[in-house]
Design a protein around this motif. Structure first.
Motif, PDB file in Angstrom:
ATOM      1  N   ALA A   1      10.234  -0.380  -4.856  1.00  0.00           N
ATOM      2  CA  ALA A   1       9.260   0.205  -3.942  1.00  0.00           C
ATOM      3  C   ALA A   1       7.812   0.012  -4.406  1.00  0.00           C
ATOM      4  O   ALA A   1       6.957  -0.335  -3.574  1.00  0.00           O
ATOM      5  CB  ALA A   1       9.558   1.683  -3.722  1.00  0.00           C
ATOM      6  N   PRO A   2       7.468   0.195  -5.678  1.00  0.00           N
ATOM      7  CA  PRO A   2       6.069  -0.030  -6.078  1.00  0.00           C
ATOM      8  C   PRO A   2       5.607  -1.465  -5.847  1.00  0.00           C
ATOM      9  O   PRO A   2       4.443  -1.702  -5.522  1.00  0.00           O
ATOM     10  CB  PRO A   2       6.050   0.320  -7.567  1.00  0.00           C
ATOM     11  N   LEU A   3       6.519  -2.418  -5.975  1.00  0.00           N
ATOM     12  CA  LEU A   3       6.159  -3.807  -5.711  1.00  0.00           C
ATOM     13  C   LEU A   3       5.790  -4.002  -4.245  1.00  0.00           C
ATOM     14  O   LEU A   3       4.790  -4.652  -3.930  1.00  0.00           O
ATOM     15  CB  LEU A   3       7.312  -4.734  -6.087  1.00  0.00           C
ATOM     16  N   TRP A   4       6.573  -3.422  -3.333  1.00  0.00           N
ATOM     17  CA  TRP A   4       6.277  -3.562  -1.901  1.00  0.00           C
ATOM     18  C   TRP A   4       4.969  -2.865  -1.533  1.00  0.00           C
ATOM     19  O   TRP A   4       4.194  -3.369  -0.712  1.00  0.00           O
ATOM     20  CB  TRP A   4       7.425  -3.024  -1.048  1.00  0.00           C
ATOM     21  N   VAL A   5       4.715  -1.710  -2.148  1.00  0.00           N
ATOM     22  CA  VAL A   5       3.451  -1.010  -1.891  1.00  0.00           C
ATOM     23  C   VAL A   5       2.278  -1.832  -2.417  1.00  0.00           C
ATOM     24  O   VAL A   5       1.234  -1.945  -1.748  1.00  0.00           O
ATOM     25  CB  VAL A   5       3.472   0.407  -2.515  1.00  0.00           C
ATOM     26  N   ALA A   6       2.423  -2.419  -3.588  1.00  0.00           N
ATOM     27  CA  ALA A   6       1.345  -3.227  -4.161  1.00  0.00           C
ATOM     28  C   ALA A   6       1.092  -4.482  -3.327  1.00  0.00           C
ATOM     29  O   ALA A   6      -0.066  -4.865  -3.105  1.00  0.00           O
ATOM     30  CB  ALA A   6       1.692  -3.619  -5.596  1.00  0.00           C
ATOM     31  N   ILE A   7       2.156  -5.118  -2.838  1.00  0.00           N
ATOM     32  CA  ILE A   7       1.983  -6.287  -1.970  1.00  0.00           C
ATOM     33  C   ILE A   7       1.269  -5.876  -0.686  1.00  0.00           C
ATOM     34  O   ILE A   7       0.363  -6.563  -0.206  1.00  0.00           O
ATOM     35  CB  ILE A   7       3.341  -6.953  -1.677  1.00  0.00           C
TER      36      ILE A   7
ATOM     37  N   PHE B   1      -4.231  -8.137   7.623  1.00  0.00           N
ATOM     38  CA  PHE B   1      -4.237  -6.686   7.415  1.00  0.00           C
ATOM     39  C   PHE B   1      -3.006  -6.046   8.064  1.00  0.00           C
ATOM     40  O   PHE B   1      -2.408  -5.130   7.502  1.00  0.00           O
ATOM     41  CB  PHE B   1      -5.526  -6.089   7.989  1.00  0.00           C
ATOM     42  N   ALA B   2      -2.613  -6.530   9.247  1.00  0.00           N
ATOM     43  CA  ALA B   2      -1.442  -5.977   9.938  1.00  0.00           C
ATOM     44  C   ALA B   2      -0.176  -6.179   9.119  1.00  0.00           C
ATOM     45  O   ALA B   2       0.670  -5.269   9.017  1.00  0.00           O
ATOM     46  CB  ALA B   2      -1.304  -6.622  11.314  1.00  0.00           C
ATOM     47  N   PHE B   3      -0.017  -7.361   8.518  1.00  0.00           N
ATOM     48  CA  PHE B   3       1.146  -7.591   7.656  1.00  0.00           C
ATOM     49  C   PHE B   3       1.107  -6.681   6.428  1.00  0.00           C
ATOM     50  O   PHE B   3       2.143  -6.191   5.962  1.00  0.00           O
ATOM     51  CB  PHE B   3       1.210  -9.060   7.226  1.00  0.00           C
ATOM     52  N   GLY B   4      -0.085  -6.457   5.903  1.00  0.00           N
ATOM     53  CA  GLY B   4      -0.221  -5.558   4.759  1.00  0.00           C
ATOM     54  C   GLY B   4       0.187  -4.138   5.099  1.00  0.00           C
ATOM     55  O   GLY B   4       0.837  -3.454   4.299  1.00  0.00           O
ATOM     56  N   VAL B   5      -0.184  -3.678   6.284  1.00  0.00           N
ATOM     57  CA  VAL B   5       0.209  -2.327   6.713  1.00  0.00           C
ATOM     58  C   VAL B   5       1.727  -2.230   6.832  1.00  0.00           C
ATOM     59  O   VAL B   5       2.335  -1.228   6.419  1.00  0.00           O
ATOM     60  CB  VAL B   5      -0.488  -1.962   8.046  1.00  0.00           C
ATOM     61  N   ILE B   6       2.350  -3.263   7.367  1.00  0.00           N
ATOM     62  CA  ILE B   6       3.819  -3.254   7.501  1.00  0.00           C
ATOM     63  C   ILE B   6       4.475  -3.177   6.133  1.00  0.00           C
ATOM     64  O   ILE B   6       5.383  -2.368   5.904  1.00  0.00           O
ATOM     65  CB  ILE B   6       4.282  -4.491   8.288  1.00  0.00           C
ATOM     66  N   PHE B   7       4.044  -4.020   5.194  1.00  0.00           N
ATOM     67  CA  PHE B   7       4.603  -3.991   3.841  1.00  0.00           C
ATOM     68  C   PHE B   7       4.357  -2.641   3.166  1.00  0.00           C
ATOM     69  O   PHE B   7       5.238  -2.103   2.496  1.00  0.00           O
ATOM     70  CB  PHE B   7       4.009  -5.111   2.979  1.00  0.00           C
ATOM     71  N   ALA B   8       3.156  -2.092   3.328  1.00  0.00           N
ATOM     72  CA  ALA B   8       2.819  -0.822   2.684  1.00  0.00           C
ATOM     73  C   ALA B   8       3.652   0.323   3.257  1.00  0.00           C
ATOM     74  O   ALA B   8       4.143   1.170   2.503  1.00  0.00           O
ATOM     75  CB  ALA B   8       1.326  -0.534   2.836  1.00  0.00           C
ATOM     76  N   ILE B   9       3.819   0.366   4.568  1.00  0.00           N
ATOM     77  CA  ILE B   9       4.631   1.423   5.174  1.00  0.00           C
ATOM     78  C   ILE B   9       6.075   1.314   4.705  1.00  0.00           C
ATOM     79  O   ILE B   9       6.714   2.315   4.355  1.00  0.00           O
ATOM     80  CB  ILE B   9       4.530   1.376   6.710  1.00  0.00           C
ATOM     81  N   TYR B  10       6.603   0.093   4.674  1.00  0.00           N
ATOM     82  CA  TYR B  10       7.970  -0.107   4.185  1.00  0.00           C
ATOM     83  C   TYR B  10       8.104   0.370   2.733  1.00  0.00           C
ATOM     84  O   TYR B  10       9.053   1.071   2.377  1.00  0.00           O
ATOM     85  CB  TYR B  10       8.360  -1.577   4.304  1.00  0.00           C
ATOM     86  N   GLY B  11       7.148  -0.003   1.892  1.00  0.00           N
ATOM     87  CA  GLY B  11       7.210   0.388   0.490  1.00  0.00           C
ATOM     88  C   GLY B  11       7.091   1.885   0.287  1.00  0.00           C
ATOM     89  O   GLY B  11       7.817   2.469  -0.524  1.00  0.00           O
ATOM     90  N   VAL B  12       6.188   2.536   1.022  1.00  0.00           N
ATOM     91  CA  VAL B  12       6.024   3.986   0.878  1.00  0.00           C
ATOM     92  C   VAL B  12       7.277   4.720   1.359  1.00  0.00           C
ATOM     93  O   VAL B  12       7.750   5.659   0.706  1.00  0.00           O
ATOM     94  CB  VAL B  12       4.765   4.460   1.636  1.00  0.00           C
TER      95      VAL B  12
END
Length: 138
Positions: free
Chosen positions: A91-97, A113-124
């Motif tokens: 999970a920390p890796l996905w949040v960092a990505i 930025f939209a892809f970053g939000v998707i990765f961050a939401i998934y990781g959190v």
């Protein structure tokens, strides 16, 4: 905890005084008035210092004395379990990505930025629900 709270109260007050002085000096001597980045940044530092101080003060009222509050305490008094951490969590890796893509998206293109939000939401979500075994699990 109380010593840390006092340090952050002092830091918050210091940054508030610095922000007021900085705002006054830039208003007085800059041709365009108050500087629009530094003044809010130093005000934000003061706010963060006060927020951390308030959190530590409330926590110190709710809990007993910490090992750092004992004047005759030893460093070894803080030993022991500091929390529950998953050593093999992805999970920390996905949040960092996600955070990296968000910052890159602000600089390079908003579609990143939209892809970053998707990765961050998934990781959190993965991080928060990591130890969840379901609503009715025993």
């Amino acid at each position: 905890m109380r010593a840390s709270a006092k340090i952050f109260w002092i830091l918050g007050a210091f940054f508030l005084v610095v922000a007021i002085a900085y705002g006054f000096v830039t208003y007085r001597y800059e041709p365009l008035g108050i500087e629009t980045v530094g003044f809010p940044a130093v005000l934000a530092l003061a706010g963060l210092g006060f927020m951390i101080a308030m959190t530590l003060t409330i926590a110190s009222r709710k809990h007993e004395l910490d090992a750092s509050d004992d004047l005759d305490g030893e460093v070894s008094a803080n030993s022991g379990v500091q929390g529950s951490f998953s050593p093999y969590s992805w999970a920390p890796l996905w949040v960092a990505i996600g955070a990296a893509l968000c910052f890159l998206g602000v600089a390079a293109g908003w579609w990143i930025f939209a892809f970053g939000v998707i990765f961050a939401i998934y990781g959190v979500l993965l991080w928060v629900l990591e130890f969840s075994s379901g609503q009715h699990a025993h």
